[in-house]
Design an enzyme around this catalytic site. Structure first.
Site, short mmCIF file in Angstrom:
data_model
loop_
_atom_site.label_atom_id
_atom_site.label_comp_id
_atom_site.label_asym_id
_atom_site.label_seq_id
_atom_site.Cartn_x
_atom_site.Cartn_y
_atom_site.Cartn_z
N GLU A 80 0.84 -1.20 0.00
CA GLU A 80 0.00 0.00 0.00
C GLU A 80 0.87 1.25 0.00
O GLU A 80 1.79 1.39 0.81
CB GLU A 80 -0.92 0.01 1.23
N CYS A 143 -7.68 -2.23 8.36
CA CYS A 143 -6.30 -2.24 7.85
C CYS A 143 -5.76 -0.82 7.70
O CYS A 143 -4.66 -0.50 8.15
CB CYS A 143 -6.21 -2.98 6.51
N HIS A 165 -1.29 -5.70 1.54
CA HIS A 165 -2.51 -6.51 1.43
C HIS A 165 -2.20 -7.76 0.61
O HIS A 165 -1.46 -7.69 -0.38
CB HIS A 165 -3.64 -5.72 0.76
N1 PCA Z 1 -8.39 -7.02 6.08
C1 PCA Z 1 -9.28 -5.94 6.47
C2 PCA Z 1 -9.19 -5.87 7.98
C3 PCA Z 1 -8.48 -7.11 8.40
C4 PCA Z 1 -7.96 -7.70 7.17
O1 PCA Z 1 -7.24 -8.72 7.11
C5 PCA Z 1 -9.01 -4.63 5.76
O2 PCA Z 1 -8.53 -4.67 4.60
O3 PCA Z 1 -9.27 -3.56 6.28
#
Ligand code: PCA
Length: 196
Positions: A80, A143, A165
């Site tokens: 990200e 997240c 991610h």
């Molecule tokens: N993904 C979510 C919250 C926890 C996770 O593993 C997110 O992308 O916000």
């Protein structure tokens, strides 16, 4: 002496009973490249996830913090680029909270860029043949909440902070939804750490 890396993954949330982020983080070697890893499993709860990470970071004094989360619908590993000062949940978190149109940090700046070398990480992962692309939105759920809070806390310090991610696992993905094998995700995170 090895540098210290705090690396976090999340517990399952929503309808899932597994979260690839923690499955992958927990399988990483304890030492990778220049780093000695401290692994932490976080709750999918606004505020609480970041508090838990900050508590551990306060004791550890890490050189870098890398957080990992599940991104359903993505087929690639996605470092990200940016964290935004917004909580806008499309579903309840694991404690039943559903904040909307709220800042993560009142009076905080609108956004922070990651302070880990995202381009270098993406190039390194892709260089090993694993699907990887920069992402310009970590969403506005837990997240992003974690990522923003950590960037805010460590802004202007030597502690670099990033978020990656990862796709769902094959067993989570229904109807040919995108997914990636766990071994590949583990490998991608290892490459990312050596590129820090
Ligand atoms: N993904 C979510 C919250 C926890 C996770 O593993 C997110 O992308 O916000």
């Amino acid at each position: 002496m090895k540098k210290k890396l705090l690396i976090t993954g999340f517990e399952p949330f929503g309808r899932d009973t597994i979260n690839p982020s923690w499955e992958a983080v927990s399988r990483l070697e304890d030492t990778i490249g220049d780093y000695e890893l401290t692994k932490l499993r976080l709750p999918v709860v606004f505020g609480a996830a970041a508090e838990r990470a900050l508590d551990t970071a306060r004791e550890l004094g890490p050189d870098a913090i890398l957080c990992v989360g599940q991104a359903g619908g993505r087929s690639a590993v996605t470092p990200e680029v940016v964290a935004i000062n917004l909580r806008d949940a499309s579903m309840e978190d694991n404690a039943g909270n559903r904040p909307m149109d709220e800042p993560v940090v009142p009076e905080g700046p609108a956004a922070y860029f990651a302070s880990v070398p995202v381009r270098k990480i993406a190039d390194a992962v892709r260089g090993k043949g694993i699907s990887c692309a920069l992402s310009y939105s970590a969403g506005a759920y837990v997240c992003n909440d974690l990522f923003y809070t950590l960037r805010h806390r460590y802004e202007g310090t030597k502690t670099r902070t990033g978020f990656i991610h990862v796709p769902c696992l094959p067993e989570q993905a229904k109807d040919q939804a995108p997914c990636m094998p766990l071994d590949t995700i583990v490998q991608a995170l290892g490459i990312a750490i050596t590129a820090l």
